[in-house]
Design a protein around this motif. Structure first.
Motif, PDB file in Angstrom:
ATOM      1  N   VAL A 147     -27.282  -7.372 -51.747  1.00  0.00           N
ATOM      2  CA  VAL A 147     -26.288  -6.466 -51.189  1.00  0.00           C
ATOM      3  C   VAL A 147     -26.105  -5.233 -52.066  1.00  0.00           C
ATOM      4  O   VAL A 147     -25.907  -4.109 -51.562  1.00  0.00           O
ATOM      5  CB  VAL A 147     -24.939  -7.202 -50.977  1.00  0.00           C
ATOM      6  N   GLU A 148     -26.192  -5.392 -53.398  1.00  0.00           N
ATOM      7  CA  GLU A 148     -26.062  -4.252 -54.294  1.00  0.00           C
ATOM      8  C   GLU A 148     -27.262  -3.313 -54.170  1.00  0.00           C
ATOM      9  O   GLU A 148     -27.112  -2.091 -54.186  1.00  0.00           O
ATOM     10  CB  GLU A 148     -25.916  -4.743 -55.732  1.00  0.00           C
ATOM     11  N   LEU A 149     -28.448  -3.898 -54.041  1.00  0.00           N
ATOM     12  CA  LEU A 149     -29.654  -3.085 -53.886  1.00  0.00           C
ATOM     13  C   LEU A 149     -29.669  -2.400 -52.518  1.00  0.00           C
ATOM     14  O   LEU A 149     -30.167  -1.282 -52.384  1.00  0.00           O
ATOM     15  CB  LEU A 149     -30.894  -3.955 -54.077  1.00  0.00           C
ATOM     16  N   GLN A 150     -29.142  -3.074 -51.509  1.00  0.00           N
ATOM     17  CA  GLN A 150     -29.004  -2.451 -50.193  1.00  0.00           C
ATOM     18  C   GLN A 150     -28.075  -1.236 -50.273  1.00  0.00           C
ATOM     19  O   GLN A 150     -28.371  -0.171 -49.700  1.00  0.00           O
ATOM     20  CB  GLN A 150     -28.443  -3.462 -49.192  1.00  0.00           C
ATOM     21  N   ASN A 151     -26.967  -1.377 -50.992  1.00  0.00           N
ATOM     22  CA  ASN A 151     -26.038  -0.262 -51.168  1.00  0.00           C
ATOM     23  C   ASN A 151     -26.689   0.886 -51.949  1.00  0.00           C
ATOM     24  O   ASN A 151     -26.440   2.067 -51.656  1.00  0.00           O
ATOM     25  CB  ASN A 151     -24.774  -0.733 -51.884  1.00  0.00           C
ATOM     26  N   LEU A 152     -27.509   0.538 -52.936  1.00  0.00           N
ATOM     27  CA  LEU A 152     -28.246   1.559 -53.693  1.00  0.00           C
ATOM     28  C   LEU A 152     -29.173   2.335 -52.766  1.00  0.00           C
ATOM     29  O   LEU A 152     -29.235   3.574 -52.811  1.00  0.00           O
ATOM     30  CB  LEU A 152     -29.043   0.907 -54.820  1.00  0.00           C
ATOM     31  N   HIS A 153     -29.898   1.608 -51.916  1.00  0.00           N
ATOM     32  CA  HIS A 153     -30.807   2.238 -50.958  1.00  0.00           C
ATOM     33  C   HIS A 153     -30.046   3.206 -50.053  1.00  0.00           C
ATOM     34  O   HIS A 153     -30.489   4.350 -49.816  1.00  0.00           O
ATOM     35  CB  HIS A 153     -31.499   1.150 -50.134  1.00  0.00           C
ATOM     36  N   THR A 154     -28.895   2.786 -49.571  1.00  0.00           N
ATOM     37  CA  THR A 154     -28.085   3.639 -48.705  1.00  0.00           C
ATOM     38  C   THR A 154     -27.607   4.888 -49.430  1.00  0.00           C
ATOM     39  O   THR A 154     -27.671   6.005 -48.897  1.00  0.00           O
ATOM     40  CB  THR A 154     -26.870   2.851 -48.174  1.00  0.00           C
ATOM     41  N   ARG A 155     -27.140   4.713 -50.667  1.00  0.00           N
ATOM     42  CA  ARG A 155     -26.626   5.850 -51.433  1.00  0.00           C
ATOM     43  C   ARG A 155     -27.726   6.863 -51.753  1.00  0.00           C
ATOM     44  O   ARG A 155     -27.519   8.081 -51.620  1.00  0.00           O
ATOM     45  CB  ARG A 155     -25.978   5.353 -52.729  1.00  0.00           C
ATOM     46  N   ILE A 156     -28.899   6.375 -52.155  1.00  0.00           N
ATOM     47  CA  ILE A 156     -30.009   7.280 -52.447  1.00  0.00           C
ATOM     48  C   ILE A 156     -30.407   8.029 -51.183  1.00  0.00           C
ATOM     49  O   ILE A 156     -30.722   9.223 -51.223  1.00  0.00           O
ATOM     50  CB  ILE A 156     -31.217   6.500 -53.016  1.00  0.00           C
ATOM     51  N   GLY A 157     -30.381   7.330 -50.044  1.00  0.00           N
ATOM     52  CA  GLY A 157     -30.709   7.992 -48.785  1.00  0.00           C
ATOM     53  C   GLY A 157     -29.746   9.108 -48.454  1.00  0.00           C
ATOM     54  O   GLY A 157     -30.149  10.176 -47.978  1.00  0.00           O
ATOM     55  N   GLU A 158     -28.451   8.898 -48.723  1.00  0.00           N
ATOM     56  CA  GLU A 158     -27.451   9.913 -48.433  1.00  0.00           C
ATOM     57  C   GLU A 158     -27.518  11.086 -49.403  1.00  0.00           C
ATOM     58  O   GLU A 158     -27.330  12.239 -49.015  1.00  0.00           O
ATOM     59  CB  GLU A 158     -26.051   9.283 -48.498  1.00  0.00           C
ATOM     60  N   GLU A 159     -27.808  10.797 -50.672  1.00  0.00           N
ATOM     61  CA  GLU A 159     -27.771  11.838 -51.700  1.00  0.00           C
ATOM     62  C   GLU A 159     -29.103  12.543 -51.908  1.00  0.00           C
ATOM     63  O   GLU A 159     -29.132  13.732 -52.257  1.00  0.00           O
ATOM     64  CB  GLU A 159     -27.300  11.229 -53.028  1.00  0.00           C
ATOM     65  N   HIS A 160     -30.208  11.819 -51.694  1.00  0.00           N
ATOM     66  CA  HIS A 160     -31.516  12.392 -52.012  1.00  0.00           C
ATOM     67  C   HIS A 160     -32.503  12.353 -50.850  1.00  0.00           C
ATOM     68  O   HIS A 160     -33.621  12.854 -50.989  1.00  0.00           O
ATOM     69  CB  HIS A 160     -32.123  11.658 -53.222  1.00  0.00           C
ATOM     70  N   GLY A 161     -32.109  11.739 -49.755  1.00  0.00           N
ATOM     71  CA  GLY A 161     -32.989  11.717 -48.587  1.00  0.00           C
ATOM     72  C   GLY A 161     -33.605  10.353 -48.331  1.00  0.00           C
ATOM     73  O   GLY A 161     -33.744   9.526 -49.235  1.00  0.00           O
ATOM     74  N   LYS A 162     -33.973  10.136 -47.074  1.00  0.00           N
ATOM     75  CA  LYS A 162     -34.520   8.846 -46.655  1.00  0.00           C
ATOM     76  C   LYS A 162     -35.844   8.539 -47.345  1.00  0.00           C
ATOM     77  O   LYS A 162     -36.117   7.396 -47.718  1.00  0.00           O
ATOM     78  CB  LYS A 162     -34.719   8.838 -45.137  1.00  0.00           C
TER      79      LYS A 162
END
Length: 397
Positions: A147-162
């Protein structure tokens, strides 16, 4: 054969039924003691060795099928059985790994034992770790949750792109798979993280953006960054190749750059435009005694990807959503705009497809050089236009 015990073959393993979701079934080989395969409700097949050690049952994970071939699994099972015969418990070492390793320790081994010896893109792996995982580097592997790594993936997508978020998940998946191979007795925590959908990227510098881009580039105080971006645009070479350009690869008299190995595994002889030759001659006077065209005090010995400086440059140029890799695409796109055929563009960018390989092989550098010159002058004409406009504005004041 009994329901769950038979002589393993790859064909039989491929045909094993998948249990219900949330369930797990085990099958065992009749040729090697203890060798089995565990199948989850998701269809994942993992080789194990199931033995009793000191009267306690132990399952030792060997790796996933078919990534680990059957022959290799049997060989590993023989080694596990030999260790048990010596009075050892192979899981003890795995438990120590799980309890003691930090993400940094794992990543350092990944770089040393796998990425640097086997991957041409290892520098990008290193850059991703430095860019996105600094807050995670001291975390122990046992503490990393999906769940933490999933949240990391989401945050990177929002801040740096998919794209950046997906590449990071791909890297972590590879790192954790290696950890399992080296004895980490756990599931890969990113296996079921769903990546963002991606569309093929077609971004390149547009005609209306070029004057602002060239103006910001001409006023860039960091000459290393300035030269690096110019050469990336003028050669269309991949980022890693430009960063690692060596003087021994460059022939300024004949105006070409012999790249010893590109991403697709082949060498490439790339024509150098007069503007590129001028930049290199100037750098040669400053840095010609060193191995790299862009030397730096770094682990690699050369300049590394300048993401922050690149973003600052784009901000000054008032340009959005442009990546360093898009400079490479810009040269190819402007070749297309100025009439170059697809084979010449492919030769310029060193694309390698089955359909076009034969055509590329028959091309020499002359049409490629000509197409690059036409495309380069078409782009640079916008720099001249911008300069002319500025002079006219000054004369009217």
């Amino acid at each position: 054969m009994t329901e769950n015990r038979f002589s393993f073959t790859a064909a039989k393993l491929n045909k094993l039924p998948v249990p219900e979701k949330g369930k797990r079934r085990y099958y065992y080989d009749t040729k090697v003691q203890g060798l089995g395969v565990a199948i989850t409700g998701m269809g994942t097949k993992t080789f194990i060795v199931y033995r009793k050690i000191n009267a306690k049952p132990e399952r030792i994970t060997l790796g996933r099928f078919p990534d680990v071939p059957l022959d290799e699994a049997r060989a590993q099972a023989f080694e596990v059985n030999a260790a048990i015969a010596r009075g050892e418990n192979p899981n003890d070492k795995r438990r120590r790994i799980r309890e003691e390793w930090t993400l940094t320790a794992l990543f350092e081994r990944y770089m040393q034992d796998y990425a640097r010896p086997h991957k041409r893109s290892w520098q990008e792996d290193e850059a991703q770790f430095q860019r996105y995982l600094q807050d995670w580097k001291n975390h122990k592997l046992s503490s990393l949750k999906k769940v933490e790594l999933q949240n990391l993936h989401t945050r990177i997508g929002e801040e740096h792109g998919k794209y950046a978020a997906n590449r990071l998940i791909s890297l972590l998946h590879s790192v954790f798979e290696k950890a399992i191979e080296w004895g980490w007795d756990s599931e890969n925590p990113v296996t079921r993280i769903k990546k963002f959908s991606e569309q093929s990227r077609t971004r390149f510098l547009q005609a209306d953006e070029l004057p602002r881009f060239f103006s910001a580039l001409e006023n860039e105080p960091n000459h290393t960054l300035k030269d690096y971006i110019w050469l990336s645009l003028l050669t269309g070479a991949r980022r890693a190749n430009v960063l690692a350009m060596r003087w021994q690869e460059v022939n300024l008299d004949a105006a070409f750059w012999q790249i010893p190995r590109t991403k697709n595994g082949s060498a490439q002889r790339l024509p150098l435009m007069p503007e590129a030759v001028a930049i290199l001659k100037n750098r040669q006077q400053l840095h010609g005694q060193q191995a790299f065209v862009f030397p730096a005090n770094s682990k690699s010995g050369h300049f590394t990807s300048p993401q922050k400086a690149w973003k600052n440059l784009l901000k000054k140029a008032e340009i959005e959503d442009l990546r360093l890799h898009d400079l490479r695409r810009s040269l190819g796109s402007w070749q297309a705009v100025t009439g170059a055929n697809i084979s010449v563009i492919g030769k310029t960018l060193n694309h390698k497809t089955l359909a076009a390989t034969e055509i590329y092989a028959r091309l020499d550098l002359d049409p490629v050089r000509q197409a690059m010159e036409v495309a380069t002058q078409a782009m640079l004409s916008h720099r001249e236009t911008e300069a002319t406009t500025a002079q006219a504005d000054n004369s009217n004041e």
